[in-house]
Design a protein around this motif. Structure first.
Motif, PDB file in Angstrom:
ATOM      1  N   PRO A  76       1.032  -0.950   0.483  1.00  0.00           N
ATOM      2  CA  PRO A  76      -0.280  -0.302   0.447  1.00  0.00           C
ATOM      3  C   PRO A  76       0.802   1.170   0.078  1.00  0.00           C
ATOM      4  CG  PRO A  76      -1.043  -1.994   1.637  1.00  0.00           C
ATOM      5  CD  PRO A  76       0.759  -2.631   1.380  1.00  0.00           C
ATOM      6  N   ALA A  77       2.272   1.355   0.610  1.00  0.00           N
ATOM      7  CA  ALA A  77       3.099   2.625   0.466  1.00  0.00           C
ATOM      8  C   ALA A  77       3.398   2.806  -0.629  1.00  0.00           C
ATOM      9  CB  ALA A  77       3.749   2.252   1.910  1.00  0.00           C
ATOM     10  N   GLN A  78       3.707   1.508  -1.549  1.00  0.00           N
ATOM     11  CA  GLN A  78       4.680   2.189  -2.905  1.00  0.00           C
ATOM     12  C   GLN A  78       2.900   2.460  -3.360  1.00  0.00           C
ATOM     13  OE1 GLN A  78       6.943  -0.974  -5.075  1.00  0.00           O
ATOM     14  NE2 GLN A  78       5.256  -2.177  -4.968  1.00  0.00           N
ATOM     15  N   VAL A  79       2.061   1.239  -3.436  1.00  0.00           N
ATOM     16  CA  VAL A  79       1.281   2.556  -4.385  1.00  0.00           C
ATOM     17  C   VAL A  79       0.365   4.123  -3.792  1.00  0.00           C
ATOM     18  CG1 VAL A  79      -1.078   2.526  -5.123  1.00  0.00           C
ATOM     19  CG2 VAL A  79       0.000   0.561  -5.024  1.00  0.00           C
ATOM     20  N   LEU A  80       0.783   4.634  -2.813  1.00  0.00           N
ATOM     21  CA  LEU A  80       0.323   5.783  -2.134  1.00  0.00           C
ATOM     22  C   LEU A  80       1.160   6.193  -2.433  1.00  0.00           C
ATOM     23  CD1 LEU A  80      -1.375   7.822   0.116  1.00  0.00           C
ATOM     24  CD2 LEU A  80       0.525   6.579   1.955  1.00  0.00           C
ATOM     25  N   SER A  81       3.090   5.822  -2.603  1.00  0.00           N
ATOM     26  CA  SER A  81       3.642   7.510  -3.019  1.00  0.00           C
ATOM     27  C   SER A  81       3.561   7.157  -4.648  1.00  0.00           C
ATOM     28  CB  SER A  81       5.145   6.380  -3.248  1.00  0.00           C
ATOM     29  OG  SER A  81       5.528   5.172  -4.124  1.00  0.00           O
ATOM     30  N   PHE A 139       0.319  15.359  -6.813  1.00  0.00           N
ATOM     31  CA  PHE A 139       1.283  17.040  -5.232  1.00  0.00           C
ATOM     32  C   PHE A 139       3.122  17.006  -6.649  1.00  0.00           C
ATOM     33  CE2 PHE A 139      -1.348  15.459  -2.617  1.00  0.00           C
ATOM     34  CZ  PHE A 139      -2.154  16.865  -2.390  1.00  0.00           C
ATOM     35  N   GLY A 140       3.144  15.789  -7.474  1.00  0.00           N
ATOM     36  CA  GLY A 140       4.577  15.739  -7.568  1.00  0.00           C
ATOM     37  C   GLY A 140       5.427  16.657  -8.617  1.00  0.00           C
ATOM     38  N   VAL A 169      16.310  10.802  -6.146  1.00  0.00           N
ATOM     39  CA  VAL A 169      17.053  10.501  -4.943  1.00  0.00           C
ATOM     40  C   VAL A 169      16.567  10.263  -4.057  1.00  0.00           C
ATOM     41  CG1 VAL A 169      18.264  12.635  -3.437  1.00  0.00           C
ATOM     42  CG2 VAL A 169      19.090  12.684  -5.765  1.00  0.00           C
ATOM     43  N   LEU A 170      14.930  10.932  -4.068  1.00  0.00           N
ATOM     44  CA  LEU A 170      14.237  10.955  -2.808  1.00  0.00           C
ATOM     45  C   LEU A 170      13.715   9.557  -2.345  1.00  0.00           C
ATOM     46  CD1 LEU A 170      11.797  12.755  -0.929  1.00  0.00           C
ATOM     47  CD2 LEU A 170      10.642  12.267  -3.139  1.00  0.00           C
ATOM     48  N   SER A 171      13.792   8.911  -3.656  1.00  0.00           N
ATOM     49  CA  SER A 171      13.330   6.999  -3.478  1.00  0.00           C
ATOM     50  C   SER A 171      15.087   7.104  -3.008  1.00  0.00           C
ATOM     51  CB  SER A 171      13.703   6.593  -4.928  1.00  0.00           C
ATOM     52  OG  SER A 171      14.569   5.966  -5.782  1.00  0.00           O
ATOM     53  N   ALA A 172      15.736   7.297  -3.268  1.00  0.00           N
ATOM     54  CA  ALA A 172      17.028   6.026  -2.760  1.00  0.00           C
ATOM     55  C   ALA A 172      16.954   7.240  -1.130  1.00  0.00           C
ATOM     56  CB  ALA A 172      17.605   7.165  -3.749  1.00  0.00           C
ATOM     57  N   ILE A 173      16.745   8.111  -0.797  1.00  0.00           N
ATOM     58  CA  ILE A 173      16.704   8.817   0.286  1.00  0.00           C
ATOM     59  C   ILE A 173      15.680   7.819   1.163  1.00  0.00           C
ATOM     60  CG2 ILE A 173      15.990  10.777   2.087  1.00  0.00           C
ATOM     61  CD1 ILE A 173      17.232  12.542  -0.078  1.00  0.00           C
ATOM     62  N   LEU A 174      14.501   7.593   0.739  1.00  0.00           N
ATOM     63  CA  LEU A 174      13.834   7.395   1.822  1.00  0.00           C
ATOM     64  C   LEU A 174      13.699   5.469   1.638  1.00  0.00           C
ATOM     65  CD1 LEU A 174       9.729   8.613  -0.263  1.00  0.00           C
ATOM     66  CD2 LEU A 174      10.844   8.896   1.965  1.00  0.00           C
ATOM     67  N   GLY A 208       8.163   2.892  -4.340  1.00  0.00           N
ATOM     68  CA  GLY A 208       7.111   3.153  -5.231  1.00  0.00           C
ATOM     69  C   GLY A 208       7.336   4.630  -6.389  1.00  0.00           C
ATOM     70  N   ILE A 209       8.749   5.139  -5.785  1.00  0.00           N
ATOM     71  CA  ILE A 209       9.040   6.454  -6.481  1.00  0.00           C
ATOM     72  C   ILE A 209       9.678   5.484  -7.225  1.00  0.00           C
ATOM     73  CG2 ILE A 209       9.970   8.546  -6.223  1.00  0.00           C
ATOM     74  CD1 ILE A 209       8.557   9.602  -3.328  1.00  0.00           C
ATOM     75  N   ASN A 210      10.691   4.870  -6.639  1.00  0.00           N
ATOM     76  CA  ASN A 210      12.050   4.314  -7.691  1.00  0.00           C
ATOM     77  C   ASN A 210      11.666   3.350  -8.858  1.00  0.00           C
ATOM     78  OD1 ASN A 210      15.235   4.089  -8.155  1.00  0.00           O
ATOM     79  ND2 ASN A 210      14.006   1.548  -8.316  1.00  0.00           N
ATOM     80  N   SER A 211      10.733   3.350  -9.477  1.00  0.00           N
ATOM     81  CA  SER A 211       9.562   2.933 -10.273  1.00  0.00           C
ATOM     82  C   SER A 211       9.484   3.602 -11.763  1.00  0.00           C
ATOM     83  CB  SER A 211       8.448   2.147  -9.819  1.00  0.00           C
ATOM     84  OG  SER A 211       8.365   0.618  -9.072  1.00  0.00           O
ATOM     85  N   ILE A 212       9.176   4.667 -10.692  1.00  0.00           N
ATOM     86  CA  ILE A 212       8.416   6.236 -11.525  1.00  0.00           C
ATOM     87  C   ILE A 212      10.112   6.542 -12.216  1.00  0.00           C
ATOM     88  CG2 ILE A 212       7.544   8.525 -11.613  1.00  0.00           C
ATOM     89  CD1 ILE A 212       6.042   7.585  -9.347  1.00  0.00           C
TER      90      ILE A 212
END
Length: 400
Positions: free
Chosen positions: A259-264, A271-272, A282-287, A317-321
């Protein structure tokens, strides 16, 4: 308006094929593996060893597949890939020996590279390079439900069918649903090309030509290291959480990842828009690194484990994008298939060995040191993404 409807149709069609592709060719394997092992007379470790080998060989094929996508079109490759996936699933179902099963699984992972995100992203870039980044976000949001849908489907089917019969059902899905949809996307692309008579918008990358090779190496390494970090932990997530004293809560906490992956992806979609693809990477790696550090510091404290699972899911989730949008942003739309193919080959080949390396590390140096080493690899990927981000210019769109 018509073009927008067609784009929405393509994203929706690819969303369905990605759910089926990842659900049948990847996520279902962990559910079916015990039955496969019992039937073929193998240990569970040996079955996963065959799967890891197939992931490695499948990763190596990604470069060639990417080149062919540029040459004959991503949707064409996806149509052929659907047929190959159906054929190899049927071969798995029939396999009378371990050797034939191993060959079928390896071919299955080659077909995965022809129908999963790498190919789907290239199809979106081919259709409309200018809006591809936004379309990739929508697609990953839909595709994120693959595990949520296919884990329970696979578990339920096992109550009434054998693993061989389930593979035949999966083969039918690729043949009856995925192949016609991919063929439709191919025909839409061909009509659009005929209509524009070769004139289409092209995205010019943000990386200057003389730094292109260096940037490609850095980004490929950063994605590969981050992929290793993520694959290592995901393969052992639930038993690892159980081993630190969380008991039955480990399953519930581990389930928060999906669910967190989908939520991201949903948050990024809404909002992104102000975040550039390098910032997303960068954000995906930091998280992901922050999640690992939280678990390292909090140990068996349940709220800390929850924060770990959520951070890991958000980062994944962000990393996939970023895997789809960053290469387009940096290097442009020309040769996108070959570029993403090389990156996928590095990421998948390195990630294939992650479960075994992390298991060996936990056995020899302990969980805490293994997590710390994983966090260091993630930190190196952060540095790589930042280094590339600071050398970017604003990408341009031209009509060619």
């Amino acid at each position: 308006m018509h073009n927008r409807r067609v784009s929405a149709g393509i994203v929706s069609a690819l969303g369905l094929t990605q759910i089926i592709g990842y659900g049948t060719l990847y996520y279902s394997f962990s559910i079916l593996a015990p039955s496969i092992a019992g039937d073929l007379g193998l240990s569970l470790a040996q079955v996963f060893g065959v799967f890891s080998l197939s992931l490695f060989i499948g990763g190596l094929s990604a470069t060639y597949i990417g080149q062919q996508m540029d040459r004959i079109g991503a949707a064409t490759i996806m149509s052929v890939g659907s047929a190959l996936a159906a054929l190899t699933l049927a071969l798995c179902a029939w396999s009378p020996s371990v050797a034939i099963f191993a060959i079928a699984i390896i071919l299955l992972e080659v077909s995965s590279g022809m129908v999963q995100y790498q190919a789907a992203f290239a199809a979106l870039v081919e259709h409309d390079p200018k809006s591809a980044s936004q379309s990739i976000t929508y697609l990953t949001l839909i595709g994120g439900f693959a595990s949520t849908i296919f884990w329970p489907i696979s578990t339920t089917l096992l109550d009434v069918l054998s693993w061989r019969e389930i593979f035949l059902v999966f083969a039918a899905l690729h043949l009856i649903l995925c192949m016609p949809l991919h063929f439709w996307i191919r025909s839409v692309g061909k009509k659009a090309a005929d209509h524009t008579l070769g004139t289409r918008e092209t995205v010019i990358g943000a990386i200057l030509p003389h730094t292109r090779r260096r940037a490609m190496v850095i980004v490929s390494c950063a994605f590969a290291l981050l992929g290793f970090t993520l694959a290592a932990i995901l393969a052992h997530m639930v038993p690892m959480l159980g081993s630190i004293g969380l008991g039955t809560a480990a399953v519930v906490i581990g389930a928060l990842f999906g669910p967190a992956q989908v939520l991201s992806r949903l948050i990024n979609m809404v909002f992104g828009k102000s975040l550039s693809p390098p910032a997303l990477a960068v954000l995906s790696a930091i998280l992901i690194v922050v999640g690992i550090l939280i678990l390292l510091i909090t140990g068996d404290w349940p709220p800390g484990a929850v924060a770990f699972a959520i951070c890991l899911g958000l980062g994944s989730g962000i990393n996939s994008i970023a895997q789809g949008s960053l290469p387009l942003y940096l290097f442009g739309s020309d040769g996108y298939g070959a570029i993403t193919g090389k990156m996928a080959a590095a990421r998948l080949a390195v990630g294939a060995g992650a479960p075994f390396v992390f298991a060996a590390a936990m056995e020899n140096i302990g969980l805490s040191m293994s997590l710390a080493a994983n966090a260091v690899l993630g930190a190196i990927s952060i540095a790589g993404f930042v280094a590339v981000a600071v050398s970017c210019r604003q990408p341009a769109t031209v009509t060619a």
